[in-house]
Write an enzyme that holds these catalytic residues in place. Structure first.
Site, short mmCIF file in Angstrom:
data_model
loop_
_atom_site.label_atom_id
_atom_site.label_comp_id
_atom_site.label_asym_id
_atom_site.label_seq_id
_atom_site.Cartn_x
_atom_site.Cartn_y
_atom_site.Cartn_z
N GLU A 1 -7.58 -10.51 -25.70
CA GLU A 1 -7.55 -9.89 -27.04
C GLU A 1 -6.57 -10.64 -27.94
O GLU A 1 -6.86 -10.94 -29.10
CB GLU A 1 -7.11 -8.42 -26.94
CG GLU A 1 -8.06 -7.53 -26.17
CD GLU A 1 -7.73 -7.43 -24.68
OE1 GLU A 1 -7.33 -8.45 -24.09
OE2 GLU A 1 -7.88 -6.33 -24.13
N SER B 1 4.37 -19.10 -14.45
CA SER B 1 5.39 -18.08 -14.69
C SER B 1 4.64 -16.84 -15.16
O SER B 1 4.26 -16.72 -16.34
CB SER B 1 6.37 -18.57 -15.76
OG SER B 1 7.29 -17.55 -16.06
O1 LIG Z 1 -7.31 -5.89 -21.59
C1 LIG Z 1 -6.91 -6.79 -20.85
C2 LIG Z 1 -6.33 -6.53 -19.59
C3 LIG Z 1 -5.93 -7.59 -18.83
N1 LIG Z 1 -6.09 -8.87 -19.27
C4 LIG Z 1 -5.69 -10.00 -18.42
C5 LIG Z 1 -4.22 -10.25 -18.29
C6 LIG Z 1 -4.14 -10.96 -16.97
O2 LIG Z 1 -4.46 -12.34 -17.15
C7 LIG Z 1 -5.28 -10.35 -16.15
C8 LIG Z 1 -4.85 -9.30 -15.17
O3 LIG Z 1 -4.08 -8.32 -15.80
O4 LIG Z 1 -6.17 -9.78 -17.11
C9 LIG Z 1 -6.68 -9.15 -20.49
O5 LIG Z 1 -6.85 -10.30 -20.87
N2 LIG Z 1 -7.06 -8.09 -21.23
ZN LIG Z 2 -3.32 -7.25 -23.23
#
Ligand SMILES: O=c1ccn([C@H]2C[C@H](O)[C@@H](CO)O2)c(=O)[nH]1
Ligand SMILES: [Zn+2]
Length: 141
Positions: free
Chosen positions: A62, A54
């Site tokens: 982060e 989902s």
């Molecule tokens: O700063 C960020 C930006 C994106 N994502 C992840 C969310 C999703 O799993 C994937 C694509 O957006 O990257 C992060 O973990 N941190």
């Molecule tokens: Zn984020």
């Protein structure tokens, strides 16, 4: 303003964000992200993005790092390093900026490229005029 971290501490945080990225669970986006969050007492918590069938249930690297640290009793942080495995600097998404703002006054954020080069910002630069805990806590009757 100069970083509160030494060059060695920055390099260590970068390394840990790259290691954290190895555990990224991102079968849908194939966008692997790692984070390493340093507490004021020098502990480092790693996080990676964890996606979900989902799609909206995905959690960013982060927030994973923050939730791990806060759930272990930490509330004060100095820096977070974030890396993805594309050749560019990523900056935290809006939800993560707000999430970090809860605990992150003055937090240093290092955006790490694949070749370990980095850019640095302070959370307030990324989230000016923020809405935060003081807006709510001081106004609760
Ligand atoms: O700063 C960020 C930006 C994106 N994502 C992840 C969310 C999703 O799993 C994937 C694509 O957006 O990257 C992060 O973990 N941190
Ligand atoms: Zn984020």
């Amino acid at each position: 303003m100069a970083s509160a971290l030494s060059d060695r501490q920055i390099e260590d945080l970068i390394t840990q964000s790259l290691i954290a990225r190895q555990n990224s669970y991102s079968p849908y986006s194939k966008f692997r992200v790692g984070a390493a969050l340093r507490t004021i007492d020098g502990k480092v918590y790693q996080g990676c993005n964890v996606e979900n069938a989902s799609y909206g249930g995905a959690i960013c690297a982060e927030r994973t790092a923050f939730v791990k640290a806060v759930s272990e009793g930490h509330r004060r942080f100095v820096a977070i390093a974030v890396s993805c495995d594309f050749n560019h600097f990523i900056t935290p998404c809006g939800i993560c900026r707000q999430f970090m703002n809860e605990f992150g006054r003055g937090l240093e954020i290092f955006f790490v490229n694949d070749d370990r080069t980095y850019k640095r910002a302070i959370l307030e630069d990324l989230l000016p005029y923020s809405f935060g805990p003081e807006d709510v806590l001081d106004n609760v009757k």
